[in-house]
Design a protein around this motif. Structure first.
Motif, mmCIF file in Angstrom:
data_model
loop_
_atom_site.group_PDB
_atom_site.id
_atom_site.type_symbol
_atom_site.label_atom_id
_atom_site.label_comp_id
_atom_site.label_asym_id
_atom_site.label_seq_id
_atom_site.Cartn_x
_atom_site.Cartn_y
_atom_site.Cartn_z
ATOM 1 N N PRO A 59 -28.393 -3.887 22.468
ATOM 2 C CA PRO A 59 -28.845 -2.960 23.710
ATOM 3 C C PRO A 59 -29.216 -1.592 23.061
ATOM 4 C CG PRO A 59 -26.621 -3.251 24.067
ATOM 5 C CD PRO A 59 -26.937 -4.323 22.926
ATOM 6 N N HIS A 60 -28.413 -1.112 22.338
ATOM 7 C CA HIS A 60 -28.770 0.126 21.519
ATOM 8 C C HIS A 60 -29.838 0.052 20.665
ATOM 9 C CE1 HIS A 60 -24.783 1.896 23.114
ATOM 10 N NE2 HIS A 60 -24.262 0.842 22.682
ATOM 11 N N ALA A 61 -30.041 -1.011 19.974
ATOM 12 C CA ALA A 61 -31.308 -1.346 19.194
ATOM 13 C C ALA A 61 -32.442 -1.141 20.130
ATOM 14 C CB ALA A 61 -31.276 -2.363 18.381
ATOM 15 N N ALA A 62 -32.351 -1.736 21.306
ATOM 16 C CA ALA A 62 -33.748 -1.926 22.347
ATOM 17 C C ALA A 62 -33.873 -0.455 22.787
ATOM 18 C CB ALA A 62 -33.163 -2.583 23.529
ATOM 19 N N TRP A 63 -32.804 0.435 23.163
ATOM 20 C CA TRP A 63 -33.075 1.828 23.542
ATOM 21 C C TRP A 63 -33.744 2.546 22.622
ATOM 22 C CZ3 TRP A 63 -27.656 1.137 25.545
ATOM 23 C CH2 TRP A 63 -27.668 0.290 26.814
ATOM 24 N N VAL A 64 -33.293 2.490 21.255
ATOM 25 C CA VAL A 64 -33.783 3.240 20.110
ATOM 26 C C VAL A 64 -35.351 2.980 19.977
ATOM 27 C CG1 VAL A 64 -33.505 3.980 17.930
ATOM 28 C CG2 VAL A 64 -31.601 3.744 19.091
ATOM 29 N N SER A 65 -35.608 1.520 19.887
ATOM 30 C CA SER A 65 -36.914 1.144 19.538
ATOM 31 C C SER A 65 -37.741 1.688 20.411
ATOM 32 C CB SER A 65 -36.829 -0.366 19.228
ATOM 33 O OG SER A 65 -36.563 -1.074 20.451
ATOM 34 N N GLN A 66 -37.463 1.535 21.604
ATOM 35 C CA GLN A 66 -38.275 2.297 22.777
ATOM 36 C C GLN A 66 -38.516 3.591 22.499
ATOM 37 O OE1 GLN A 66 -39.618 0.172 25.133
ATOM 38 N NE2 GLN A 66 -40.721 1.580 26.208
ATOM 39 N N LYS A 67 -37.468 4.288 22.302
ATOM 40 C CA LYS A 67 -37.726 5.906 21.954
ATOM 41 C C LYS A 67 -38.931 6.024 21.020
ATOM 42 C CE LYS A 67 -33.499 7.994 23.797
ATOM 43 N NZ LYS A 67 -34.232 9.114 24.755
ATOM 44 N N LEU A 68 -38.477 5.417 19.829
ATOM 45 C CA LEU A 68 -39.262 5.718 18.575
ATOM 46 C C LEU A 68 -40.719 4.659 18.654
ATOM 47 C CD1 LEU A 68 -36.632 5.313 15.964
ATOM 48 C CD2 LEU A 68 -37.612 7.272 17.232
ATOM 49 N N GLY A 69 -40.950 3.905 19.814
ATOM 50 C CA GLY A 69 -42.013 3.156 19.720
ATOM 51 C C GLY A 69 -42.196 2.245 18.538
ATOM 52 N N LEU A 70 -41.061 1.560 18.256
ATOM 53 C CA LEU A 70 -41.149 0.660 17.252
ATOM 54 C C LEU A 70 -40.870 -0.860 17.514
ATOM 55 C CD1 LEU A 70 -39.210 2.790 14.340
ATOM 56 C CD2 LEU A 70 -41.584 2.194 14.808
ATOM 57 N N PRO A 71 -41.164 -1.738 16.887
ATOM 58 C CA PRO A 71 -40.605 -3.170 17.110
ATOM 59 C C PRO A 71 -39.237 -3.545 17.097
ATOM 60 C CG PRO A 71 -42.441 -3.175 15.553
ATOM 61 C CD PRO A 71 -42.066 -1.700 15.526
ATOM 62 N N MET A 72 -38.743 -4.192 17.598
ATOM 63 C CA MET A 72 -37.250 -4.682 17.725
ATOM 64 C C MET A 72 -36.909 -6.118 17.485
ATOM 65 S SD MET A 72 -34.347 -4.874 20.518
ATOM 66 C CE MET A 72 -32.692 -5.819 20.174
ATOM 67 N N ILE A 73 -35.953 -6.316 16.667
ATOM 68 C CA ILE A 73 -35.620 -7.602 16.263
ATOM 69 C C ILE A 73 -33.807 -7.530 16.515
ATOM 70 C CG2 ILE A 73 -37.460 -8.200 14.664
ATOM 71 C CD1 ILE A 73 -35.115 -7.836 12.482
ATOM 72 N N TYR A 74 -33.426 -8.884 16.514
ATOM 73 C CA TYR A 74 -31.999 -8.789 16.372
ATOM 74 C C TYR A 74 -31.474 -9.761 15.565
ATOM 75 C CZ TYR A 74 -30.983 -12.434 19.968
ATOM 76 O OH TYR A 74 -31.054 -13.741 20.858
ATOM 77 N N ILE A 75 -30.198 -9.779 14.992
ATOM 78 C CA ILE A 75 -29.586 -10.648 13.898
ATOM 79 C C ILE A 75 -28.528 -11.091 14.487
ATOM 80 C CG2 ILE A 75 -28.958 -10.337 11.467
ATOM 81 C CD1 ILE A 75 -30.163 -7.807 11.235
ATOM 82 N N ARG A 76 -28.437 -12.588 14.437
ATOM 83 C CA ARG A 76 -27.185 -13.412 15.038
ATOM 84 C C ARG A 76 -26.010 -13.238 13.887
ATOM 85 N NH1 ARG A 76 -28.186 -17.118 18.883
ATOM 86 N NH2 ARG A 76 -30.248 -17.033 19.657
ATOM 87 N N ASP A 77 -24.754 -13.497 14.198
ATOM 88 C CA ASP A 77 -23.725 -13.625 13.555
ATOM 89 C C ASP A 77 -23.829 -15.074 12.761
ATOM 90 O OD1 ASP A 77 -23.148 -15.320 15.386
ATOM 91 O OD2 ASP A 77 -21.054 -14.539 15.587
ATOM 92 N N LYS A 78 -24.500 -15.796 13.031
ATOM 93 C CA LYS A 78 -24.710 -17.083 12.182
ATOM 94 C C LYS A 78 -26.046 -17.728 12.896
ATOM 95 C CE LYS A 78 -21.695 -19.812 15.079
ATOM 96 N NZ LYS A 78 -20.417 -20.704 14.870
ATOM 97 N N ALA A 79 -26.678 -18.611 12.150
ATOM 98 C CA ALA A 79 -28.049 -19.046 12.540
ATOM 99 C C ALA A 79 -27.740 -20.058 13.851
ATOM 100 C CB ALA A 79 -28.568 -20.109 11.207
ATOM 101 N N LYS A 80 -28.852 -19.843 14.609
ATOM 102 C CA LYS A 80 -28.655 -20.680 15.947
ATOM 103 C C LYS A 80 -28.601 -22.250 15.575
ATOM 104 C CE LYS A 80 -32.389 -20.644 18.529
ATOM 105 N NZ LYS A 80 -33.523 -20.261 19.159
#
Length: 207
Positions: free
Chosen positions: A77-98
């Motif tokens: 969620p924090h990455a989402a809010w920050v990427s929105q503020k900066l106008g940048l793309p977002m990804i997320y990283i799992r703790d292990k592969a799906k």
């Protein structure tokens, strides 16, 4: 900023200090502190303060950042809010592969060579955060560094980040928390030596 965020975490109970009745972590480690930064999601003014802090750090240290990455799950969620503020793309990283479908470790689009900042909620030993940064590297992108809301400031984490060659910066930390906690009466000055002894030698605390 460090003191302000530490005060906010104490205010909502995201951080608790119990020098006389230590918590037991999942690892079995005894600790006078417990941190659950997921609570910040429920307080708009605090999550906004955190997002502003992250955005300022990125503008200052990593102005060439191209992608914001969140660690699963608390960093997302924090990455989402920050990427929105900066106008940048977002990804997320799992703790292990799906374990099904494309078996992704990274969700979202990141291209080889792109510069990525990893957002984390908490640094304890640093292992999972470093793993996330290295997953970005394995994908062909460039992890510029890890940013976190709070750090316990354990030597083990400092050494691990240095060994991995991954820069780390946090918005607040254990030292700032102790200062604020004494000021607002959460703990007494007489508790400080005991609380600092945990940071210096966590494996021996409570024995």
């Amino acid at each position: 900023m460090a003191g302000k965020i530490a005060a906010s975490l104490l205010e909502i109970g995201a951080v608790s200090l119990r020098p006389q009745q230590p918590f037991t972590w999942t690892s079995g480690l005894k600790s006078p502190i417990y941190c659950d930064n997921r609570l910040t999601m429920s307080y708009p003014h605090i999550r906004e303060l955190i997002a502003d802090g992250f955005a300022s750090l990125i503008r200052e240290r990593y102005p060439d950042a191209e992608v914001i990455a969140g660690t699963a799950t608390a960093g997302i969620p924090h990455a989402a809010w920050v990427s929105q503020k900066l106008g940048l793309p977002m990804i997320y990283i799992r703790d292990k592969a799906k374990g099904h479908g494309k078996e992704n470790l990274i969700e979202g689009s990141v291209k080889p060579g792109q510069k990525v900042v990893v957002i984390e909620d908490l640094i304890s030993t640093g292992g999972s955060s470093i793993k996330a940064a290295l997953a970005v590297k394995d994908a062909g992108a460039e992890p510029l560094g890890v940013l976190a809301i709070f750090s316990y400031q354990l030597d083990k984490a400092t050494d691990a980040f240095q060994a991995a060659g991954v820069p780390l910066a946090t918005l607040s930390n254990y030292g700032a928390l102790l200062e604020v906690a004494v000021e607002n009466g959460t703990i007494q000055e007489s508790d400080l030596a005991q609380l600092r002894s945990w940071r210096d030698n966590p494996a021996e605390y409570g024995k």
